[in-house]
Design a protein around this motif. Structure first.
Motif, PDB file in Angstrom:
ATOM      1  N   GLU A 352      -8.451  -4.501   5.555  1.00 20.08           N
ATOM      2  CA  GLU A 352      -7.835  -5.567   5.042  1.00 20.08           C
ATOM      3  C   GLU A 352      -6.866  -5.229   4.149  1.00 20.08           C
ATOM      4  O   GLU A 352      -5.805  -5.911   3.976  1.00 20.08           O
ATOM      5  CB  GLU A 352      -9.097  -6.557   4.423  1.00 20.08           C
ATOM      6  N   ILE A 355      -4.255  -4.172   6.014  1.00 18.58           N
ATOM      7  CA  ILE A 355      -3.383  -5.537   6.695  1.00 18.58           C
ATOM      8  C   ILE A 355      -2.434  -6.252   5.764  1.00 18.58           C
ATOM      9  O   ILE A 355      -1.498  -6.929   6.000  1.00 18.58           O
ATOM     10  CB  ILE A 355      -4.354  -6.487   7.441  1.00 18.58           C
ATOM     11  N   ARG A 356      -3.238  -6.468   4.600  1.00 11.96           N
ATOM     12  CA  ARG A 356      -2.673  -7.403   3.569  1.00 11.96           C
ATOM     13  C   ARG A 356      -1.420  -6.579   3.088  1.00 11.96           C
ATOM     14  O   ARG A 356      -0.207  -7.171   2.805  1.00 11.96           O
ATOM     15  CB  ARG A 356      -3.404  -7.385   2.187  1.00 11.96           C
ATOM     16  N   GLN A 358       0.619  -4.787   4.703  1.00 10.67           N
ATOM     17  CA  GLN A 358       1.471  -4.963   5.871  1.00 10.67           C
ATOM     18  C   GLN A 358       1.958  -6.266   5.884  1.00 10.67           C
ATOM     19  O   GLN A 358       3.346  -6.707   6.245  1.00 10.67           O
ATOM     20  CB  GLN A 358       0.962  -4.494   7.291  1.00 10.67           C
ATOM     21  N   SER A 359       1.094  -7.178   5.572  1.00 10.67           N
ATOM     22  CA  SER A 359       1.724  -8.696   5.882  1.00 10.67           C
ATOM     23  C   SER A 359       2.327  -9.129   4.605  1.00 10.67           C
ATOM     24  O   SER A 359       3.483 -10.057   4.501  1.00 10.67           O
ATOM     25  CB  SER A 359       0.528  -9.601   5.628  1.00 10.67           C
ATOM     26  N   LEU A 360       2.269  -8.496   3.675  1.00  8.48           N
ATOM     27  CA  LEU A 360       3.159  -8.637   2.245  1.00  8.48           C
ATOM     28  C   LEU A 360       4.374  -7.721   2.022  1.00  8.48           C
ATOM     29  O   LEU A 360       5.000  -7.781   1.126  1.00  8.48           O
ATOM     30  CB  LEU A 360       2.287  -8.429   1.099  1.00  8.48           C
ATOM     31  N   ASP A 362       7.807  -5.352   3.853  1.00  4.84           N
ATOM     32  CA  ASP A 362       8.617  -4.936   5.233  1.00  4.84           C
ATOM     33  C   ASP A 362       8.235  -3.566   5.714  1.00  4.84           C
ATOM     34  O   ASP A 362       8.074  -2.623   4.839  1.00  4.84           O
ATOM     35  CB  ASP A 362      10.003  -5.098   4.618  1.00  4.84           C
ATOM     36  N   ASN A 369       7.925  -8.451   1.198  1.00 10.54           N
ATOM     37  CA  ASN A 369       8.602  -9.286   2.407  1.00 10.54           C
ATOM     38  C   ASN A 369       8.840 -10.837   1.686  1.00 10.54           C
ATOM     39  O   ASN A 369       8.538 -11.015   0.494  1.00 10.54           O
ATOM     40  CB  ASN A 369       8.053  -9.423   3.466  1.00 10.54           C
ATOM     41  N   LEU A 371       6.956 -13.166   2.348  1.00 14.95           N
ATOM     42  CA  LEU A 371       5.730 -14.076   1.992  1.00 14.95           C
ATOM     43  C   LEU A 371       5.329 -13.626   0.484  1.00 14.95           C
ATOM     44  O   LEU A 371       4.996 -14.183  -0.128  1.00 14.95           O
ATOM     45  CB  LEU A 371       4.758 -13.950   2.990  1.00 14.95           C
ATOM     46  N   ASN A 372       5.557 -12.350   0.610  1.00 17.61           N
ATOM     47  CA  ASN A 372       5.153 -11.615  -0.807  1.00 17.61           C
ATOM     48  C   ASN A 372       6.232 -12.174  -1.932  1.00 17.61           C
ATOM     49  O   ASN A 372       5.487 -12.701  -2.925  1.00 17.61           O
ATOM     50  CB  ASN A 372       5.503 -10.206  -0.754  1.00 17.61           C
TER      51      ASN A 372
END
Length: 808
Positions: A352, A355-356, A358-360, A362, A369, A371-372
C-alpha cells in the motif's frame, strides 16, 4: 439471528453425536426386533408341529384306555346279549375315568347301540356320523380324528370290541373347548397363545370354539371358508400391539366340517425387555450428551477464542491498521495462522505504501503528481493559508517525445524538474512544492505568498529554461533541445473585483492553466489569471445549453440590415443577423455565443433555424412587393454539412423564392481552412442558382489562386477599411483597389461599416455596388424594417439628402 462459529461448532458436534447415538439405538432395536420376529416365526412353526403331535398322543392315550375297557367281560357280555342298560353304565363309568365328554357304543352295522348323552334312549339313536372311521379302527386297532357332531366339535377315538372278532365299536368323544385347548397348550413345551376355530354349519363362518392363553384376535390369519390357509407366520398389528400368527388345519373325520388351530406369538411382550434396555441406553446417552456438550463447549471455546481474536485482527487490517501482532508462543495451526496473518499485514502495508507513493508521484521525475498537489493545495486552503499556484508549461516537451522518443523526453523532464528546484532555491523559495501535473507541465505551490510574490518569482522560472538541454545519447552529435516556458499564475484568495471563488485545487489549477495558455502568446511569458478575459468560464457552458433550448423553442430573433446601391439609392437586399434576448441575462451579443456555437457544433442548428426564418421573411416581403435579396451567413461547419444544398432546395420550394434571391456569405477563414471541401460545397450551392459572397474580404488569408476558383458573385470589404474611409487616404486606396480588383474578376463589391454620409459618397464615386452600415440603418426587426422601407419610399431618410448633396 446468525449463530457464531463457536455455537455452530458446538451445535454440529452435539448434533452429530446425538444422531450417531440415536442411530445406534435404532439399529440395535431394529436388529433385536428382526431377530425376535425370526425367532417367533420359528417357534410358531415348531409349536404347530408340536400341536399336531400332541393331538396324536392324546388320541393314543385314549385308545389304550378304550382297549382296556373293551376287554371288560361284563361289557362284552352286555353287548353280546344286547343289554343296553349295562353297556351304558359301563360306558359312563369309563368316560368319567378318561375325561371323555361323551361315549358311544356302535354296532357292526354302524348303528349307535348306546349313547351316554342319551342314557334313557335304548333304541332309535341313529347311525354313527363318521362310518369311515370304523374300518380304519378295525384294521389298525384304533382310529382318531376330529369332527363336529350336533354342531359341537369333538376329538374322536374309535376302538373295536373283540370276542375275538369285532362285535362292536367304542367311540370316545372329547369335547373341543377351552379346557381341551389349555390341556394341549400345557402338553406343548413352547408357551404360546392358542385358539381353535371351526364351522358349526356348512355355510357358517369360522367361529372360536376354544382358546388358551390371551390371543389378541383369535380369528386372525384364518381365510374365509373354502379359501386356502396361509402356511407361513404373518405379522399383524391390533390396537397398536404387534403379534405373529400361524394357522394350521386340524385333521377331521371324513364328512366333518373343517377345524383350525390358530397359534399366536405376542411380539410386544417379547420386545418388552429390549425396550427397557433401550430406555436405559437412552438415559445413558442423554447423560453422555450433557457431558459431551460441556466438554465440546470447552473445546470449542479453546478453538474459537484465538480464531475470534484473529478475526478482530483481520478487521483491523481491513480498516488499514497494520500494527504488528504480539509474539506467538504456540506452534500449532493457530500459531502458524497468526504468524501468516502478521506477515500478510506487513506485506499489505508495504504494498500500500508503494502503491500510494506511485499514485501520488510522477513515475518519470519522482516529483509529486497532480493528485498529490491537489491534496496539498486543498489542505493548505482548509487550514486558512493563502496559496499561489504557478503553472509552468514547456511548449516543446511533447514534440521532443514524438520526435526523439520518450526516453529522451523523460530525461528532459527530469532535467526540467531539477532546473525548477535550482531556480526556486536561488530565489528564496526552496520550501515551495514542485509537482508534475501533465506531460508538458509543472506546477509550483507557494504557501502564504500573494500575487506580487508569485509574479516576482515567475521570471526566474522562465529564465531557468533559457539554456537549451544538450546531450549525446547515441555517441554521435549532441542533441540540443530548446525549451520555452510560459508561466500562468492563480492565487487564493483572489482579490480581483468580481473574481469567482478559487477555494479548491481543481479551480486553481484550471485558472493557472488558462493563464499559462495566455502567457505563451507574448513576452515576458508570464500571465496572472484574469476572470474577465477567461474564454473558458463555466457560464459559457451554461450559455451553450441555453442557446440549444432557445433554438428548439424558437426563442431567437432575426434582425435585418438593409443593403443599398450607392449610385441609385435603392434598397436591394438585407442581411439577416441573429439576435438573442436571454430570459435571465438579457441581450446576449452575437460575438458572445456565435463563436461558442461554432466550437461546439451547435452552429449548424443555428444556421438551419436562420435560413428557415430568413427565407420565410423574404417570401413575406416579396408578397408585399419588395424585391430584396436575402443574405445569410454560413460558418465553416456549415460547409461540412453534406445535406445543406438539399435543405436549401426544400426551403426555397416551400417559400416559392427563386434561388438567386438568396445570398450566402462565407468568411475567408472558413474557405481557407479546408479549401478543396469548401470549393466543392460552394459549387454545389452555385449550381442550384444560389448567390455566394466572400465576407470580411481583405483581413483573412485569401489566396488569389483559390479566389479565382470560387463560384462567388460578390466580395464584401471588411468594415475596418470603411468606417474611417473619409479620413484616411490609405483606406481609400485599399478600398478603391479592392473594388477595381473585384470588378475586374467579375464580382460585385459590397462595403460594410458605412458610418457617415461622406464615406457613402466616396463609395458611390468609387463605383462600389452595395453598401451597408449604421449610417444607412442599424439591423432592424421585421416591423421596423417595413417602416424603414416605407420611409425610404417617401424620401424621409436623412442619408438620402446627404447622398444627393454629395452627388451635387
Amino acid at each position: 439471528m446468525a449463530l457464531g462459529f463457536r455455537n455452530r461448532l458446538v451445535l454440529f458436534l452435539v448434533a452429530t453425536l446425538a444422531v450417531v447415538q440415536l442411530g445406534t439405538m435404532v439399529i440395535l432395536y431394529g436388529v433385536a426386533r428382526s431377530a425376535l420376529i425370526d425367532t417367533g416365526k420359528q417357534q410358531l412353526v415348531t409349536s404347530a408341529q408340536s400341536f399336531t403331535r400332541h393331538l396324536d398322543t392324546l388320541a393314543g392315550h385314549l385308545a389304550e384306555d378304550a382297549k382296556i375297557m373293551s376287554l371288560d367281560y361284563a361289557l362284552r357280555q352286555s353287548i353280546a346279549v344286547h343289554d343296553s342298560g349295562t353297556a351304558i353304565s359301563a360306558l359312563r363309568n369309563f368316560g368319567r375315568r378318561v375325561g371323555a365328554s361323551r361315549m358311544l357304543l356302535v354296532d357292526l352295522d354302524g348303528t349307535i347301540a348306546a349313547d351316554t348323552a342319551h342314557p334313557r334312549e335304548l333304541t332309535g339313536l341313529g347311525r354313527f356320523a363318521f362310518p369311515d372311521l370304523l374300518p380304519l379302527a378295525g384294521e389298525s386297532g384304533r382310529a382318531a380324528a376330529s369332527g363336529v357332531v350336533d354342531g359341537v366339535p369333538y376329538r374322536l377315538v374309535v376302538v373295536p370290541v373283540l370276542l375275538p372278532d369285532p362285535i362292536a365299536w367304542i367311540c370316545i368323544m372329547v369335547r373341543v373347548d377351552d379346557r381341551f385347548a389349555e390341556e394341549l397348550r400345557a402338553l406343548s413345551p413352547l408357551r404360546k397363545d392358542i385358539a381353535l376355530a371351526g364351522q358349526t354349519a356348512p355355510d357358517a363362518p369360522w367361529s372360536v370354539v376354544a382358546a388358551a392363553g390371551d390371543p389378541m384376535d383369535p380369528l386372525a390369519g384364518i381365510a374365509a371358508p373354502g379359501q386356502p390357509v396361509a402356511t407361513e407366520p404373518q405379522l399383524l398389528t391390533k390396537h397398536g400391539a404387534e403379534y405373529l400368527v400361524l394357522t394350521t388345519p386340524i385333521p377331521t373325520a371324513p364328512g366333518s366340517l373343517p377345524m383350525m388351530a390358530v397359534l399366536q406369538y405376542p411380539l410386544d411382550q417379547a420386545l418388552a425387555p429390549y425396550r427397557k434396555i433401550m430406555l436405559y441406553m437412552g438415559t445413558l446417552m442423554a447423560g453422555g450428551l450433557v457431558a459431551a456438550l460441556a466438554g465440546i463447549g470447552l473445546i470449542a471455546r479453546g478453538v474459537t477464542r484465538p480464531v475470534t481474536a484473529l478475526a478482530a485482527v483481520a478487521r483491523r487490517i481491513a480498516d488499514g491498521d497494520y500494527t504488528p501482532l504480539p509474539p506467538v508462543r504456540t506452534k500449532d495451526e493457530i500459531g502458524q495462522l497468526t504468524t501468516a496473518l502478521d506477515d500478510m499485514a506487513q506485506a499489505i502495508a508495504d504494498r500500500e505504501e508503494h502503491i500510494r507513493h506511485q499514485s501520488l508521484h510522477d513515475a518519470v521525475t519522482g516529483l509529486p503528481n497532480r493528485l498529490n498537489l491537489e491534496e496539498q493545495v486543498d489542505l493548505a486552503i482548509d487550514q486558512g493559508h493563502g496559496v499561489a499556484l504557478l503553472l509552468v508549461g514547456l511548449d516543446r516537451l511533447r514534440e521532443v517525445a514524438n520526435t526523439l522518443g520518450h526516453d529522451l523526453a523523460d530525461r528532459v523532464a527530469r532535467d526540467a524538474g531539477d532546473r525548477l528546484a535550482r531556480a526556486l532555491a536561488a530565489n528564496g523559495a526552496g520550501d515551495a512544492v514542485i509537482a508534475r501535473v501533465s506531460e508538458h507541465g509543472f506546477a509550483v505551490l507557494l504557501v502564504d505568498r500573494d500575487t506580487a510574490a508569485a509574479r516576482a518569482l515567475a521570471p526566474a522560472l522562465v529564465a531557468a529554461f533559457d539554456a537549451p538541454y544538450t546531450e549525446a545519447p547515441y555517441g554521435e552529435a549532441d542533441v540540443t533541445v530548446d525549451l520555452a516556458a510560459g508561466v500562468g499564475i492563480a492565487v487564493h484568495p483572489d482579490a480581483t473585483p468580481g473574481a469567482p471563488p478559487s477555494d479548491t485545487a481543481s479551480i486553481l489549477l484550471r485558472h493557472a492553466d488558462v493563464a499559462m495558455l495566455g502567457a505563451r502568446a507574448a513576452e515576458p511569458y508570464v500571465r496572472v489569471y484574469d476572470h474577465a478575459a477567461d474564454p473558458h468560464r463555466p457560464e459559457r457552458l451554461s450559455l451553450m445549453g441555453d442557446l440549444k433550448i432557445a433554438i428548439e423553442q424558437d426563442a431567437l430573433e432575426l434582425a435585418y440590415q438593409p443593403k443599398l446601391e450607392p449610385q441609385t439609392g435603392r434598397v436591394v437586399g438585407a442581411e439577416a443577423l441573429v439576435r438573442w434576448t436571454h430570459p435571465r441575462r438579457g441581450f446576449v451579443p452575437p460575438d458572445s455565443f456565435i463563436p461558442l456555437a461554432e466550437e461546439t457544433g451547435a452552429i449548424r442548428h443555428l444556421t438551419r433555424w436562420g435560413l428557415r426564418r430568413a427565407l420565410r421573411q423574404s417570401a413575406a416581403w416579396a408578397a408585399a412587393g419588395h424585391d430584396l435579396r436575402m443574405s445569410v451567413n454560413l460558418s465553416v461547419r456549415d460547409l461540412g454539412d453534406a445535406a445543406l444544398p438539399d435543405r436549401i432546395d426544400a426551403l426555397l420550394g416551400e417559400t416559392g423564392l427563386k434561388p438567386d434571391r438568396l445570398m450566402l456569405e462565407i468568411t475567408e477563414s472558413a474557405i481557407m481552412g479546408e479549401p478543396e471541401a469548401a470549393i466543392a460545397m460552394l459549387r454545389r450551392l452555385a449550381d442550384r442558382g444560389v448567390e455566394l459572397s466572400i465576407d470580411d474580404f481583405g483581413v483573412g488569408q485569401s489566396s488569389f489562386a483559390y479566389l479565382r476558383r470560387l463560384p462567388v458573385r460578390e466580395i464584401k470589404i471588411d468594415r475596418s477599411f470603411v468606417k474611417a474611409l473619409d479620413e484616411t487616404a490609405q483606406d481609400q486606396a485599399i478600398v478603391r483597389s479592392i473594388i477595381e480588383l473585384g470588378h475586374n474578376l467579375g464580382y460585385k463589391v459590397t462595403a460594410e461599416g458605412v458610418e457617415n454620409g461622406a464615406s457613402l459618397a466616396l463609395l458611390a464615386e468609387m463605383g462600389c455596388d452595395l453598401a451597408q452600415g449604421y449610417f444607412i440603418a442599424r439591423p432592424l426587426m421585421p416591423g421596423a424594417f417595413d417602416d424603414f422601407l416605407a420611409r425610404h419610399a417617401a424620401g424621409e431618410i436623412p442619408w438620402q439628402s446627404a447622398l444627393r448633396e454629395a452627388r451635387a
